[in-house]
Design an enzyme around this catalytic site. Structure first.
Site, PDB file in Angstrom:
ATOM      1  N   CYS A  22     -10.186  -2.979  66.469  1.00  0.00           N
ATOM      2  CA  CYS A  22      -9.386  -2.530  67.612  1.00  0.00           C
ATOM      3  C   CYS A  22     -10.172  -1.405  68.288  1.00  0.00           C
ATOM      4  O   CYS A  22     -11.401  -1.379  68.177  1.00  0.00           O
ATOM      5  CB  CYS A  22      -7.987  -2.095  67.171  1.00  0.00           C
ATOM      6  SG  CYS A  22      -7.940  -0.707  66.019  1.00  0.00           S
ATOM      7  N   ARG A  59      -4.127  -0.598  64.328  1.00  0.00           N
ATOM      8  CA  ARG A  59      -4.032  -2.053  64.227  1.00  0.00           C
ATOM      9  C   ARG A  59      -5.022  -2.687  63.258  1.00  0.00           C
ATOM     10  O   ARG A  59      -4.642  -3.479  62.396  1.00  0.00           O
ATOM     11  CB  ARG A  59      -4.195  -2.683  65.617  1.00  0.00           C
ATOM     12  CG  ARG A  59      -3.089  -2.276  66.560  1.00  0.00           C
ATOM     13  CD  ARG A  59      -3.352  -2.749  67.967  1.00  0.00           C
ATOM     14  NE  ARG A  59      -4.448  -1.979  68.569  1.00  0.00           N
ATOM     15  CZ  ARG A  59      -5.014  -2.265  69.733  1.00  0.00           C
ATOM     16  NH1 ARG A  59      -4.616  -3.325  70.408  1.00  0.00           N
ATOM     17  NH2 ARG A  59      -5.982  -1.510  70.211  1.00  0.00           N
ATOM     18  N   ASP A  76      -1.186  -2.002  71.010  1.00  0.00           N
ATOM     19  CA  ASP A  76      -1.499  -0.708  70.405  1.00  0.00           C
ATOM     20  C   ASP A  76      -0.221   0.117  70.278  1.00  0.00           C
ATOM     21  O   ASP A  76       0.421   0.431  71.281  1.00  0.00           O
ATOM     22  CB  ASP A  76      -2.516   0.028  71.270  1.00  0.00           C
ATOM     23  CG  ASP A  76      -3.083   1.268  70.605  1.00  0.00           C
ATOM     24  OD1 ASP A  76      -2.524   1.729  69.595  1.00  0.00           O
ATOM     25  OD2 ASP A  76      -4.094   1.778  71.115  1.00  0.00           O
TER      26      ASP A  76
END
Length: 155
Positions: free
Chosen positions: A10, A16, A125
């Site tokens: 990410c 994440r 996110d």
């Protein structure tokens, strides 16, 4: 056949992608599969830092311990080393394409391609949001990891 390797990434590698790494490690262990799993960020904002405390807390509630993980930055060598390099969203996928040597571009994919039924093409996110965002990340990542494991078993 050599051991398969999967890298999740990410932006900062604190929400994440470490969640995906932790979930995938647990699901692989439960399935009796031995693969190498790691995570990274396209940006070096948090190199060496543990996952976000909120990510850790939400993951732990579901039985995933993210505490040993530490953020690192995605590097060009990752594309050669890992068989699959899985992005959480299109923006990070595009960033990684710029770093990826052309001969390894087929290894770059979106994680959510493994869970088309989950209702989201990307893992959003959760960093600037509330608790529900971290639970949503877990829901999506669990679905995608299940799909990925099924794909590995049949592919």
């Amino acid at each position: 056949m050599s051991r398969r390797r999967i890298l999740f990434f990410c932006m900062g590698n604190i929400c994440r992608s470490p969640t995906a790494e932790g979930v995938m490690r647990a699901k692989l262990a439960a399935a009796g599969l031995d693969l190498e799993v790691d995570s990274a960020g396209t940006h070096g904002y948090h190199v060496g830092a543990p996952p976000d405390e909120r990510s850790q807390a939400h993951a732990l509630r579901r039985g995933y311990d993210l505490s040993p993980l530490r953020a690192r930055q995605l590097v060009a060598e990752d594309f050669e080393r890992f068989d699959l390099v899985l992005a959480m969203d299109e923006a990070n996928l595009a960033h990684a394409r710029g770093l990826c040597p052309p001969q390894w571009r087929e290894r770059l994919q979106l994680l959510m391609d493994y869970a088309p039924h989950a209702g989201s093409p990307h893992v959003p996110d959760p960093y600037y949001g509330g608790a529900a965002g971290f639970d949503r990340v877990l829901d999506l990542v669990e679905a995608a990891c299940d799909g990925l494991i099924a794909s590995l078993r049949h592919g």
